[in-house]
Design a protein around this motif. Sequence first.
Motif, short mmCIF file in Angstrom:
data_model
loop_
_atom_site.label_atom_id
_atom_site.label_comp_id
_atom_site.label_asym_id
_atom_site.label_seq_id
_atom_site.Cartn_x
_atom_site.Cartn_y
_atom_site.Cartn_z
N GLU A 34 -1.56 1.11 -1.43
CA GLU A 34 -1.07 0.39 -2.54
C GLU A 34 0.06 1.00 -3.12
O GLU A 34 -0.38 2.32 -3.67
N THR A 35 1.09 0.77 -2.97
CA THR A 35 2.33 1.47 -3.85
C THR A 35 3.36 0.34 -4.08
O THR A 35 3.54 -0.48 -3.53
N TYR A 36 4.03 0.63 -5.09
CA TYR A 36 4.97 -0.34 -5.71
C TYR A 36 6.33 -0.16 -4.92
O TYR A 36 7.30 -1.05 -4.67
N SER A 37 6.28 1.19 -4.28
CA SER A 37 7.58 1.09 -3.11
C SER A 37 7.67 0.29 -2.12
O SER A 37 8.51 -0.17 -1.58
N ARG A 38 6.46 -0.63 -1.93
CA ARG A 38 6.45 -1.46 -0.78
C ARG A 38 7.00 -2.71 -1.11
O ARG A 38 7.38 -3.39 -0.31
N VAL A 39 7.19 -2.98 -2.51
CA VAL A 39 7.74 -4.28 -3.07
C VAL A 39 9.25 -4.18 -3.14
O VAL A 39 9.57 -3.56 -3.85
N ALA A 97 -3.34 -5.62 -4.25
CA ALA A 97 -3.61 -5.70 -2.64
C ALA A 97 -5.20 -5.97 -2.55
O ALA A 97 -5.86 -5.77 -3.20
N HIS A 117 -1.03 -7.12 0.88
CA HIS A 117 -0.35 -6.74 -0.57
C HIS A 117 0.52 -7.98 -0.89
O HIS A 117 1.20 -8.61 -0.18
N GLU A 128 2.71 -8.93 2.14
CA GLU A 128 2.99 -8.08 3.71
C GLU A 128 1.62 -7.70 4.11
O GLU A 128 0.70 -7.64 2.90
N THR A 169 -0.48 -4.91 6.08
CA THR A 169 -0.57 -3.80 6.73
C THR A 169 -1.91 -3.64 7.42
O THR A 169 -2.81 -4.17 7.09
N GLY A 208 -2.43 1.36 5.27
CA GLY A 208 -1.17 0.86 4.45
C GLY A 208 -1.81 0.93 2.96
O GLY A 208 -2.26 -0.11 2.56
N ARG A 212 -4.91 -4.82 5.30
CA ARG A 212 -4.59 -4.70 3.92
C ARG A 212 -3.42 -6.21 3.62
O ARG A 212 -2.41 -5.80 4.26
#
Length: 167
Positions: A156-161, A118, A134, A148, A150, A154, A132
């Motif tokens: 940085e997290t892998y759950s976003r992907v 990101a 990502h 994406e 945000t 927002g 941000r």
Amino acid sequence: MRADLLAEEWGVIARFLPAGWRELARTTGALKRVRRVPDADVLLRLVFLYAASGLSLQQASARAAAAGLAQLSNVALMKRMRTAEPWLRALTERTFAENWRGASPELSGGRRLKIADATHVRVSGSSGTDWRLHYVLSLPTLACDFAEVTDAGGGETYSRVPVQPGT
């Protein structure tokens, strides 16, 4: 930093690049003209200076000039970065192939190698992060698998992907 030390460090980096990487700069069109950027070594160093350091085009141009690497405007640097894309993609694919001994991009267990990152985006005049971006890139093709935008919150997290079997 001493010029001989910089040359030595560049020699170490260049040893990790795939065979024929300099010639590839010409065949992919990254080095059509050598005005202000005389060879593939200088072009790749400019790419690293800009992309890997987080500098603006203007800052990267100024640092390249100060280091005696190249004298070019920020617009000229931007144009060089645009024309370098096919070359950088080919370098990535060849480096991947050489280091994985010609294996396909699909790794054991049906998994694929991807890069997630990101970056922050600032609006002109802002003092902090406004947005941000990502994104996820697939190796070795560098194809964008996910992107994406945000707001600044927002994280940085892998759950976003989004993750799906086979991708």
